[in-house]
Scaffold this active site. Structure first.
Site, PDB file in Angstrom:
ATOM      1  N   CYS A   6       0.829  -1.203   0.000  1.00 48.57           N
ATOM      2  CA  CYS A   6       0.000   0.000   0.000  1.00 48.57           C
ATOM      3  C   CYS A   6       0.874   1.267   0.000  1.00 48.57           C
ATOM      4  CB  CYS A   6      -0.929  -0.003   1.207  1.00 48.57           C
ATOM      5  SG  CYS A   6      -2.391   1.035   0.978  1.00 48.57           S
ATOM      6  N   ASP A 124      -6.118  -3.188  11.632  1.00 43.72           N
ATOM      7  CA  ASP A 124      -5.019  -2.231  11.714  1.00 43.72           C
ATOM      8  C   ASP A 124      -4.884  -1.747  13.147  1.00 43.72           C
ATOM      9  OD1 ASP A 124      -2.967  -0.534  10.937  1.00 43.72           O
ATOM     10  OD2 ASP A 124      -4.100   0.385   9.310  1.00 43.72           O
TER      11      ASP A 124
END
Length: 231
Positions: A6, A124
């Site tokens: 990412c 996360d």
């Protein structure tokens, strides 16, 4: 093991990620040092093989912006990383082929994420994108009939341990393979992908949890996302 790189901001990092074995690349459209425009993402996406999943990462942005960005950039997936609701996600038009919903581990957001008709839940840290590792024991008890993608402070040094502890369907990394914000370090990138894949192989694919939405028998599914890519 499904691997997503990412925070891609340039073609060189995207192509290197793919060459090293990544399954997906992510583009951040929310305010961030790694934020890109739809036109920048489009130029990169056009150079990637069709089997590589291209993911747009959004945070508290309206459905019209998401829809126009997905169309302009030619993205295959949307990752919601804010306080979006299932109704908002359903209003994205056209509907993305793949929907990933992010949630901070150990918070009520994880339970809310299950309410989305999502293909995967990304776990996360409380401060997403901050490169912090959360307590992996917080993953215990999460419904594993959904694909779990582990993020939050992963890097080449801890990804194998994380996979062994959490047994995710996939892993996601950004800051852990950077030379500077928005620029990947080729050595870290190579090491991360190799160690993630090696850790998965050593444990055995049959032990991996995580499944696509719609699995009636609740058994893990180790295949790719259930979507058709343009060729």
């Amino acid at each position: 093991m499904w691997v997503k790189i990412c925070g891609i901001t340039n073609e060189e990092d995207a192509l290197l990620s793919v060459a090293l074995g990544a399954d997906a690349v992510g583009f951040v459209f929310a305010p961030s040092p790694r934020q890109v425009t739809a036109s920048t993402a489009r130029d990169i996406v056009r150079r990637l093989p069709p089997e590589i999943m291209t993911v747009g990462v959004f945070r508290d942005q309206d459905a019209r912006f998401l829809s126009s960005t997905v169309l302009e950039a030619g993205l295959q997936a949307v990752q919601l990383h804010g306080h979006e609701t299932p109704a908002m996600a359903a209003s994205i038009n056209p509907r993305p082929r793949v929907l990933i919903v992010a949630a901070a581990a150990g918070t009520p957001a994880v339970e809310r994420a299950v309410d989305f008709d999502a293909d995967a839940i990304l776990l996360d840290a409380v401060d997403p994108g901050g490169g912090a590792v959360f307590d992996w024991d917080l993953v215990e008890g999460i419904d594993r009939r959904r694909r779990i993608i582990l993020a939050g402070g992963l890097d080449p040094d801890n990804v194998a341990t994380a996979i062994g502890r959490v047994r995710p369907w996939g892993v996601d990394v950004s800051t852990g393979v950077e030379a500077s914000p928005g620029r990947k370090d080729p050595r870290k990138l190579r090491s991360f992908i190799r160690r993630a894949l090696d850790a998965d192989t050593s444990a055995g694919a049959g032990d991996r949890p995580g499944s696509a939405r719609g699995e009636e028998d609740g058994r893990p599914d180790d295949g790719p996302f259930d979507c058709e890519y343009d060729t």
